[in-house]
Design a protein around this motif. Sequence first.
Motif, short mmCIF file in Angstrom:
data_model
loop_
_atom_site.label_atom_id
_atom_site.label_comp_id
_atom_site.label_asym_id
_atom_site.label_seq_id
_atom_site.Cartn_x
_atom_site.Cartn_y
_atom_site.Cartn_z
N VAL A 5 -9.85 -0.08 38.15
CA VAL A 5 -10.01 1.51 38.00
C VAL A 5 -10.53 2.06 39.43
CG1 VAL A 5 -11.35 3.22 36.62
CG2 VAL A 5 -10.69 1.03 35.58
N VAL A 6 -10.11 3.48 39.64
CA VAL A 6 -10.27 4.14 40.72
C VAL A 6 -10.85 5.37 40.43
CG1 VAL A 6 -9.40 5.67 42.46
CG2 VAL A 6 -8.48 3.32 42.30
N VAL A 7 -12.27 5.75 40.65
CA VAL A 7 -13.01 6.78 40.41
C VAL A 7 -12.84 7.81 41.58
CG1 VAL A 7 -15.03 7.82 39.83
CG2 VAL A 7 -14.62 5.68 39.00
N ILE A 8 -12.17 8.92 41.45
CA ILE A 8 -12.00 9.97 42.40
C ILE A 8 -13.25 10.79 42.34
CG2 ILE A 8 -10.41 11.76 43.55
CD1 ILE A 8 -8.25 10.47 41.75
N GLY A 9 -14.02 10.90 43.32
CA GLY A 9 -15.33 11.36 43.23
C GLY A 9 -16.53 10.60 43.40
N GLY A 10 -17.20 10.98 44.31
CA GLY A 10 -18.71 10.05 44.32
C GLY A 10 -19.94 10.73 44.24
N GLY A 11 -19.81 12.05 43.33
CA GLY A 11 -20.87 12.69 42.90
C GLY A 11 -21.65 11.77 41.99
N ILE A 12 -22.50 12.66 41.14
CA ILE A 12 -23.21 12.04 40.07
C ILE A 12 -22.32 11.60 39.03
CG2 ILE A 12 -23.81 14.28 39.26
CD1 ILE A 12 -25.73 10.92 39.02
N MET A 13 -21.17 12.41 38.86
CA MET A 13 -20.36 12.05 37.80
C MET A 13 -19.42 10.96 38.02
SD MET A 13 -20.55 14.04 34.89
CE MET A 13 -21.40 15.65 35.75
N GLY A 14 -19.14 10.89 39.34
CA GLY A 14 -18.26 9.49 39.37
C GLY A 14 -18.88 8.42 39.55
N LEU A 15 -20.45 8.29 40.11
CA LEU A 15 -21.02 7.20 40.00
C LEU A 15 -21.48 6.92 38.73
CD1 LEU A 15 -23.64 7.49 43.32
CD2 LEU A 15 -21.41 6.79 43.28
N SER A 16 -21.75 7.76 37.78
CA SER A 16 -22.26 7.07 36.52
C SER A 16 -20.94 6.59 35.68
CB SER A 16 -22.58 8.70 35.77
OG SER A 16 -23.86 9.15 36.29
N SER A 17 -19.69 7.26 36.02
CA SER A 17 -18.83 6.71 35.61
C SER A 17 -18.41 5.07 35.81
CB SER A 17 -17.34 7.65 35.79
OG SER A 17 -17.39 8.81 35.27
N ALA A 18 -18.49 5.03 37.30
CA ALA A 18 -18.56 3.93 37.92
C ALA A 18 -19.40 2.67 37.57
CB ALA A 18 -18.66 4.04 39.48
N TYR A 19 -20.41 2.98 37.18
CA TYR A 19 -21.75 2.49 36.67
C TYR A 19 -21.42 1.85 35.48
CZ TYR A 19 -26.20 0.56 35.06
OH TYR A 19 -27.28 0.11 34.58
N TYR A 20 -21.11 2.61 34.28
CA TYR A 20 -20.64 2.25 33.17
C TYR A 20 -19.03 1.32 33.04
CZ TYR A 20 -24.67 4.35 31.25
OH TYR A 20 -25.79 4.89 30.88
N MET A 36 -20.83 11.16 51.04
CA MET A 36 -21.55 11.06 49.97
C MET A 36 -23.04 11.11 50.03
SD MET A 36 -19.24 7.96 48.03
CE MET A 36 -20.56 7.68 46.73
N ASP A 37 -23.16 11.93 50.75
CA ASP A 37 -24.91 12.31 51.02
C ASP A 37 -25.11 13.67 51.14
OD1 ASP A 37 -23.89 13.17 53.24
OD2 ASP A 37 -24.78 11.95 54.74
N ALA A 38 -24.32 14.56 50.43
CA ALA A 38 -24.64 15.98 50.35
C ALA A 38 -23.72 16.59 49.24
CB ALA A 38 -24.22 16.80 51.66
N GLY A 39 -23.99 17.93 48.97
CA GLY A 39 -23.24 18.71 47.97
C GLY A 39 -24.22 18.88 46.66
N ALA A 40 -23.33 19.12 45.65
CA ALA A 40 -24.34 19.61 44.21
C ALA A 40 -24.95 18.61 43.81
CB ALA A 40 -23.21 20.18 43.45
N SER A 41 -24.55 17.28 43.80
CA SER A 41 -25.44 16.00 43.26
C SER A 41 -26.77 15.93 44.00
CB SER A 41 -24.56 14.74 43.42
OG SER A 41 -23.48 15.02 42.25
N TYR A 42 -26.72 16.36 45.27
CA TYR A 42 -28.08 16.24 45.93
C TYR A 42 -28.97 17.58 46.12
CZ TYR A 42 -25.77 12.07 47.51
OH TYR A 42 -24.84 10.87 47.50
N VAL A 43 -28.47 18.58 45.89
CA VAL A 43 -29.25 19.90 46.24
C VAL A 43 -29.53 20.61 44.65
CG1 VAL A 43 -28.04 20.12 48.31
CG2 VAL A 43 -27.21 21.37 46.34
N ASN A 44 -29.33 19.91 43.62
CA ASN A 44 -29.44 20.79 42.34
C ASN A 44 -31.02 20.81 42.01
OD1 ASN A 44 -30.11 18.27 40.49
ND2 ASN A 44 -28.27 17.71 41.61
N ALA A 45 -31.36 21.32 41.03
CA ALA A 45 -32.85 21.43 40.74
C ALA A 45 -33.24 20.28 40.08
CB ALA A 45 -32.79 22.57 39.71
N GLY A 46 -32.35 19.09 39.80
CA GLY A 46 -33.01 17.77 39.26
C GLY A 46 -33.51 18.01 37.54
N TYR A 47 -33.00 18.93 37.06
CA TYR A 47 -33.48 18.98 35.79
C TYR A 47 -32.63 18.31 34.52
CZ TYR A 47 -35.99 23.59 37.05
OH TYR A 47 -36.87 24.44 37.44
#
Length: 415
Positions: A5-20, A36-47
């Motif tokens: 399986v290839v996951v295109i995208g290494g943000g939280i959505m891609g990593l969560s998919s890769a994990y399961y 993979m060290d910046a962007g929306a997955s790193y600068v969000n409010a964490g809620y």
Amino acid sequence: MSKKVVVIGGGIMGLSSAYYLQNQGYQVTVIDQSNMDAGASYVNAGYLSPSHIIPLSAPGVMRKGIKWMFDKSSPLYIKPRLESDFLRWTWAFNKSCNPRHVEKAAPVIKDIAVLSQELYRDISKTENIDSHYVTKGLFMLCQTEKALETEVNIAHYANRLGLEAREVSAAEIKELEPNVEINAIGAAYFKCDHHTTPHEFMTGLKAALKNKDVQFYTNERVIDLEVNNNSIKSIKTDKQTIEADEFVLAAGSWSSMLSKKLGIKLLLQAGKGYRVNSERDTGITIPAILAEAKVAITPMNGFTRFAGTMEIAGINQNINKVRVEAIANAAKKYYPNVELTEEEKNNAACGLRPVSPDGLPYIGKSKKCNNLTIAAGHAMMGWSMATATGKLVSEIISDKKLSLDINPFHPDRKF
């Protein structure tokens, strides 16, 4: 041999998919155009916020958006453009801004967010990830009676959906948050909400995946797809060609660009959000959203994050100083003794959130491609919905019983 399986995208959505997917025994490759060290997955409010049950496309928002179009410091700024994708998205967004849609969307948003909370805790415990997971709830701080009435009504609605929330007075806010002055007449207090420090969870999850032999390709952009009989055979990047049995599209705001190559027209717009961090002791211990200003404040591990605004102006990562200043001004208006420094504001960062027209993500397979699973379009709820989305992706690909009904998230749904 297990499927690839290839996951295109290494943000939280891609990593969560890769994990399961890895947990199901697949050989997983994650590819991302960044480091993979910046962007929306790193600068969000964490809620992790089941309380955010009202989608962005709520009644009256389009009217406000038109008004705010002429104010670049407004909470929602939509830059008008004569682009067909933008115009189609705007039309669909406007159609979704009605009470009927909210009634349908709210329970769906609540269910996936509640599941995600559980799964964040499970992953953190299983993989020994310390991401500063805190369960202190969330204030919706209000300075006007009108805003307070709106937020309290949402709290009552949340109660009917099984979420813990209540109105609190200014005196009760002081009791709960005694070490900082807060200028508010009252708040809705959503005890059901939790929060994390995003970069710590992302770092821990990446390390766990690497230890499980998930392959990562960073700074590599997907430029084409080889398709045969409604199936992707391989993807071509700017460096190599990669074959696989299944593919996951979790490329955030860039997802619609790739889906077009398959004839899948995902209506998505990039919604830019900003964050400013302060490592000084602010005295803030409970996350808060400033209701009138739409600014989020989160006490994270070693710093306080001030985040907000939704700027729909195409894909760009330019820092608009006017919007950063608006966040700082709002913070001081509600927290009179908290003032962001010029250095802190100059270190502001942004991220692009993929916004669907109806405030619901795209999760599932399109009829136009039988081995592509889409996981995109979560808007401001990406962090709150990510782990549940990843689990659903693995269930879809494994043809297992789904944890949730995904029909409301169908990529081919009509607007």
